[in-house]
Scaffold this motif. Structure first.
Motif, PDB file in Angstrom:
ATOM      1  N   THR A  44       0.834  -1.200   0.000  1.00 15.53           N
ATOM      2  CA  THR A  44       0.000   0.000   0.000  1.00 15.53           C
ATOM      3  C   THR A  44       0.872   1.255   0.000  1.00 15.53           C
ATOM      4  O   THR A  44       1.966   1.268   0.569  1.00 15.53           O
ATOM      5  N   PHE A  45       0.372   2.287  -0.651  1.00 15.20           N
ATOM      6  CA  PHE A  45       1.022   3.592  -0.664  1.00 15.20           C
ATOM      7  C   PHE A  45       0.005   4.639  -0.250  1.00 15.20           C
ATOM      8  O   PHE A  45      -1.158   4.577  -0.666  1.00 15.20           O
ATOM      9  N   LYS A  46       0.445   5.599   0.528  1.00 12.48           N
ATOM     10  CA  LYS A  46      -0.390   6.745   0.842  1.00 12.48           C
ATOM     11  C   LYS A  46      -0.124   7.859  -0.161  1.00 12.48           C
ATOM     12  O   LYS A  46       0.943   7.915  -0.770  1.00 12.48           O
ATOM     13  N   LYS A  47      -1.101   8.712  -0.316  1.00 11.21           N
ATOM     14  CA  LYS A  47      -0.959   9.825  -1.243  1.00 11.21           C
ATOM     15  C   LYS A  47       0.270  10.667  -0.891  1.00 11.21           C
ATOM     16  O   LYS A  47       0.433  11.090   0.252  1.00 11.21           O
ATOM     17  N   GLY A  48       1.144  10.869  -1.867  1.00  8.73           N
ATOM     18  CA  GLY A  48       2.364  11.639  -1.644  1.00  8.73           C
ATOM     19  C   GLY A  48       3.593  10.794  -1.385  1.00  8.73           C
ATOM     20  O   GLY A  48       4.706  11.326  -1.357  1.00  8.73           O
ATOM     21  N   ASP A  49       3.432   9.468  -1.199  1.00 10.60           N
ATOM     22  CA  ASP A  49       4.580   8.594  -0.956  1.00 10.60           C
ATOM     23  C   ASP A  49       5.411   8.426  -2.222  1.00 10.60           C
ATOM     24  O   ASP A  49       4.884   8.425  -3.346  1.00 10.60           O
ATOM     25  N   TYR A  50       6.708   8.229  -2.013  1.00  9.45           N
ATOM     26  CA  TYR A  50       7.588   7.879  -3.131  1.00  9.45           C
ATOM     27  C   TYR A  50       7.247   6.460  -3.576  1.00  9.45           C
ATOM     28  O   TYR A  50       7.052   5.560  -2.758  1.00  9.45           O
ATOM     29  N   VAL A  51       7.204   6.243  -4.909  1.00 10.65           N
ATOM     30  CA  VAL A  51       6.854   4.923  -5.432  1.00 10.65           C
ATOM     31  C   VAL A  51       8.023   4.296  -6.188  1.00 10.65           C
ATOM     32  O   VAL A  51       8.497   3.219  -5.837  1.00 10.65           O
ATOM     33  N   LYS A 112      -5.951   8.563 -18.118  1.00 10.54           N
ATOM     34  CA  LYS A 112      -6.264   9.978 -17.877  1.00 10.54           C
ATOM     35  C   LYS A 112      -6.529  10.264 -16.409  1.00 10.54           C
ATOM     36  O   LYS A 112      -6.424  11.402 -15.981  1.00 10.54           O
ATOM     37  N   ASN A 113      -6.909   9.236 -15.669  1.00  6.56           N
ATOM     38  CA  ASN A 113      -7.203   9.419 -14.246  1.00  6.56           C
ATOM     39  C   ASN A 113      -6.186   8.577 -13.458  1.00  6.56           C
ATOM     40  O   ASN A 113      -6.541   7.552 -12.877  1.00  6.56           O
ATOM     41  N   PRO A 114      -4.902   8.987 -13.423  1.00  5.12           N
ATOM     42  CA  PRO A 114      -3.842   8.109 -12.922  1.00  5.12           C
ATOM     43  C   PRO A 114      -3.767   8.084 -11.397  1.00  5.12           C
ATOM     44  O   PRO A 114      -4.280   8.966 -10.715  1.00  5.12           O
ATOM     45  N   ASN A 115      -3.102   7.047 -10.885  1.00  8.16           N
ATOM     46  CA  ASN A 115      -2.820   6.993  -9.449  1.00  8.16           C
ATOM     47  C   ASN A 115      -1.358   7.322  -9.151  1.00  8.16           C
ATOM     48  O   ASN A 115      -0.939   7.290  -7.998  1.00  8.16           O
ATOM     49  N   LEU A 116      -0.590   7.666 -10.195  1.00  6.92           N
ATOM     50  CA  LEU A 116       0.802   8.085 -10.040  1.00  6.92           C
ATOM     51  C   LEU A 116       1.031   9.408 -10.756  1.00  6.92           C
ATOM     52  O   LEU A 116       0.344   9.713 -11.738  1.00  6.92           O
ATOM     53  N   LYS A 117       1.999  10.169 -10.262  1.00  4.58           N
ATOM     54  CA  LYS A 117       2.414  11.399 -10.936  1.00  4.58           C
ATOM     55  C   LYS A 117       3.933  11.505 -10.887  1.00  4.58           C
ATOM     56  O   LYS A 117       4.579  10.928 -10.013  1.00  4.58           O
ATOM     57  N   ASN A 129      23.486  13.970 -13.567  1.00  4.51           N
ATOM     58  CA  ASN A 129      22.262  14.349 -14.285  1.00  4.51           C
ATOM     59  C   ASN A 129      21.045  14.254 -13.365  1.00  4.51           C
ATOM     60  O   ASN A 129      21.040  13.462 -12.409  1.00  4.51           O
ATOM     61  N   PRO A 130      20.006  15.049 -13.632  1.00  4.60           N
ATOM     62  CA  PRO A 130      18.791  14.997 -12.802  1.00  4.60           C
ATOM     63  C   PRO A 130      18.078  13.657 -12.956  1.00  4.60           C
ATOM     64  O   PRO A 130      18.241  12.944 -13.947  1.00  4.60           O
ATOM     65  N   ARG A 131      17.269  13.331 -11.945  1.00  3.96           N
ATOM     66  CA  ARG A 131      16.534  12.071 -11.931  1.00  3.96           C
ATOM     67  C   ARG A 131      15.039  12.352 -11.745  1.00  3.96           C
ATOM     68  O   ARG A 131      14.659  13.390 -11.209  1.00  3.96           O
ATOM     69  N   ILE A 132      14.223  11.418 -12.178  1.00  6.82           N
ATOM     70  CA  ILE A 132      12.772  11.581 -12.133  1.00  6.82           C
ATOM     71  C   ILE A 132      12.183  10.585 -11.140  1.00  6.82           C
ATOM     72  O   ILE A 132      12.344   9.369 -11.291  1.00  6.82           O
ATOM     73  N   ALA A 133      11.500  11.111 -10.124  1.00  9.07           N
ATOM     74  CA  ALA A 133      10.817  10.275  -9.136  1.00  9.07           C
ATOM     75  C   ALA A 133       9.324  10.261  -9.437  1.00  9.07           C
ATOM     76  O   ALA A 133       8.747  11.270  -9.853  1.00  9.07           O
ATOM     77  N   ILE A 134       8.703   9.116  -9.216  1.00 11.79           N
ATOM     78  CA  ILE A 134       7.258   8.959  -9.399  1.00 11.79           C
ATOM     79  C   ILE A 134       6.636   8.741  -8.026  1.00 11.79           C
ATOM     80  O   ILE A 134       7.108   7.905  -7.252  1.00 11.79           O
ATOM     81  N   TYR A 135       5.590   9.512  -7.714  1.00 13.32           N
ATOM     82  CA  TYR A 135       4.961   9.416  -6.399  1.00 13.32           C
ATOM     83  C   TYR A 135       3.479   9.072  -6.535  1.00 13.32           C
ATOM     84  O   TYR A 135       2.896   9.138  -7.625  1.00 13.32           O
ATOM     85  N   ALA A 136       2.874   8.703  -5.422  1.00  9.17           N
ATOM     86  CA  ALA A 136       1.468   8.299  -5.411  1.00  9.17           C
ATOM     87  C   ALA A 136       0.560   9.521  -5.445  1.00  9.17           C
ATOM     88  O   ALA A 136       0.627  10.379  -4.557  1.00  9.17           O
ATOM     89  N   ALA A 137      -0.278   9.604  -6.465  1.00  2.30           N
ATOM     90  CA  ALA A 137      -1.241  10.707  -6.576  1.00  2.30           C
ATOM     91  C   ALA A 137      -2.504  10.436  -5.770  1.00  2.30           C
ATOM     92  O   ALA A 137      -3.239  11.357  -5.431  1.00  2.30           O
ATOM     93  N   THR A 138      -2.747   9.162  -5.459  1.00  2.00           N
ATOM     94  CA  THR A 138      -3.888   8.762  -4.626  1.00  2.00           C
ATOM     95  C   THR A 138      -3.416   7.660  -3.682  1.00  2.00           C
ATOM     96  O   THR A 138      -2.277   7.181  -3.795  1.00  2.00           O
ATOM     97  N   GLU A 144      -3.340  -3.251  -6.814  1.00  2.00           N
ATOM     98  CA  GLU A 144      -3.886  -2.229  -7.717  1.00  2.00           C
ATOM     99  C   GLU A 144      -2.925  -1.975  -8.869  1.00  2.00           C
ATOM    100  O   GLU A 144      -1.709  -1.907  -8.687  1.00  2.00           O
ATOM    101  N   GLU A 145      -3.478  -1.832 -10.065  1.00  2.01           N
ATOM    102  CA  GLU A 145      -2.663  -1.550 -11.233  1.00  2.01           C
ATOM    103  C   GLU A 145      -2.223  -0.092 -11.220  1.00  2.01           C
ATOM    104  O   GLU A 145      -2.987   0.800 -10.817  1.00  2.01           O
ATOM    105  N   LEU A 146      -0.999   0.174 -11.648  1.00  2.00           N
ATOM    106  CA  LEU A 146      -0.419   1.511 -11.602  1.00  2.00           C
ATOM    107  C   LEU A 146      -0.526   2.178 -12.967  1.00  2.00           C
ATOM    108  O   LEU A 146      -0.313   1.545 -14.000  1.00  2.00           O
ATOM    109  N   PHE A 147      -0.838   3.491 -12.939  1.00  2.00           N
ATOM    110  CA  PHE A 147      -0.969   4.276 -14.160  1.00  2.00           C
ATOM    111  C   PHE A 147      -0.384   5.667 -13.940  1.00  2.00           C
ATOM    112  O   PHE A 147      -0.375   6.172 -12.825  1.00  2.00           O
ATOM    113  N   TRP A 148       0.059   6.280 -15.020  1.00  2.00           N
ATOM    114  CA  TRP A 148       0.379   7.716 -14.980  1.00  2.00           C
ATOM    115  C   TRP A 148       0.046   8.328 -16.329  1.00  2.00           C
ATOM    116  O   TRP A 148      -0.024   7.648 -17.343  1.00  2.00           O
ATOM    117  N   ASP A 149      -0.204   9.634 -16.317  1.00  2.00           N
ATOM    118  CA  ASP A 149      -0.645  10.365 -17.506  1.00  2.00           C
ATOM    119  C   ASP A 149       0.588  10.807 -18.280  1.00  2.00           C
ATOM    120  O   ASP A 149       1.333  11.668 -17.839  1.00  2.00           O
TER     121      ASP A 149
END
Length: 292
Positions: A44-51, A112-117, A129-138, A144-149
């Protein structure tokens, strides 16, 4: 007392702590119908957690190099998983196409209605070089299947879905939306029928404002019926319009002018303009020509 961490500090800590063991314990990759490979959460992830990190080869973006790279992947039959973004006026590219060991993030599908950002690019180590982190939007539950826009995060990403999903229907992919239940739905926009011009199936005339003609002349007030009539008229061939809709209606034929021995659709008009005949004589010639 737990120290307060800002969002950036949470993301940086996650980027530093992520390893192969974390990926194996947290994510599951499996085949899904219509979408190919997809990523599911084992915890489980809470909204705002690093994924997870969008991991791959990061370098400064070069258009010619990118095109050559994409052409190579296409020639080899590989899907291109590349993410573009900008930091302080510089453009970067993360190529995760051949990141087979740690590149789980590249397999996360679009919705379009993702659970990751995607978090803004972060420089974790100076000079790197910079790195890209993906976090929980919900809040994300186990299984649960993971999605991002792909299109609203950072710059528009040139990421592709799996070949099965892309070949299925690109339009459905663009308009896909994830429901709160986790399922994917494809709600295509309704195609608005142009009501400006067409052939009237009642009087067989081509009109520029067909919908208005059906209302004012024939009294067809119901919109659905008008649209059906417009589509029906457009599906007909010009030469077979009368036979296709009303076989009992005789098509207008050419009539022969006895003066110049030529055939005309509008014989009365021809007699008036060319031969200057009176209405009585025109009527006589038309009736006699019909009897032939």
């Amino acid at each position: 007392m737990i120290p307060y961490l800002s969002a950036s500090e949470i993301m940086i800590r996650g980027l530093k702590d992520e390893n192969n063991e974390y990926l194996q314990q947290t994510f599951l990759v499996k085949q899904v119908s219509q979408r190919g490979r997809s990523v599911f959460s084992k915890k489980t992830f809470k909204k705002g957690d690093y994924v997870i990190e969008y991991k791959g080869t990061c370098k400064e973006y070069d258009e010619h190099e990118f095109r050559a790279l994409h052409a190579t992947y296409e020639k080899n039959g590989e899907l291109s998983y590349c993410l573009e973004f900008s930091v302080e006026g510089k453009k970067y590219l993360i190529d995760a196409t051949r990141e087979f060991e740690f590149g789980i993030a590249r397999l996360i599908n679009y919705a379009k209605n993702p659970n990751l950002k995607l978090f803004r690019p972060l420089v974790v180590e100076n000079g790197k070089n910079p790195r890209i982190a993906i976090y929980a939007a919900t809040n994300i539950s186990v299984g649960e299947e993971l999605f991002w826009d792909y299109f609203s995060s950072l710059n528009p990403a040139k990421c592709l879905l799996s070949s099965n999903n892309a070949e299925l229907d690109e339009i459905k992919w663009i308009y896909s939306r994830r429901l709160k239940t986790g399922k994917i739905t494809y709600k295509l926009p309704k195609r608005r029928i142009s009501e400006r011009s067409g052939v009237c199936v009642i009087c067989y005339k081509y009109l520029k404002k067909l919908s208005n003609h059906l209302i004012t002349t024939h009294g067809v007030s119901e919109k659905g019926q008008r649209q059906k009539m417009i589509l029906e008229g457009r599906s007909l061939k010009i030469g077979d319009a009368l036979d296709a809709i009303k076989p009992d209606v005789k098509r207008r034929r050419k009539l022969t002018c006895h003066i110049c021995s030529r055939d005309y659709f509008q014989l009365s008009t021809h007699l008036a303009r060319v031969h200057k005949l009176s209405p009585e004589l025109r009527r006589y010639h038309v009736e006699s020509s019909k009897k032939m």
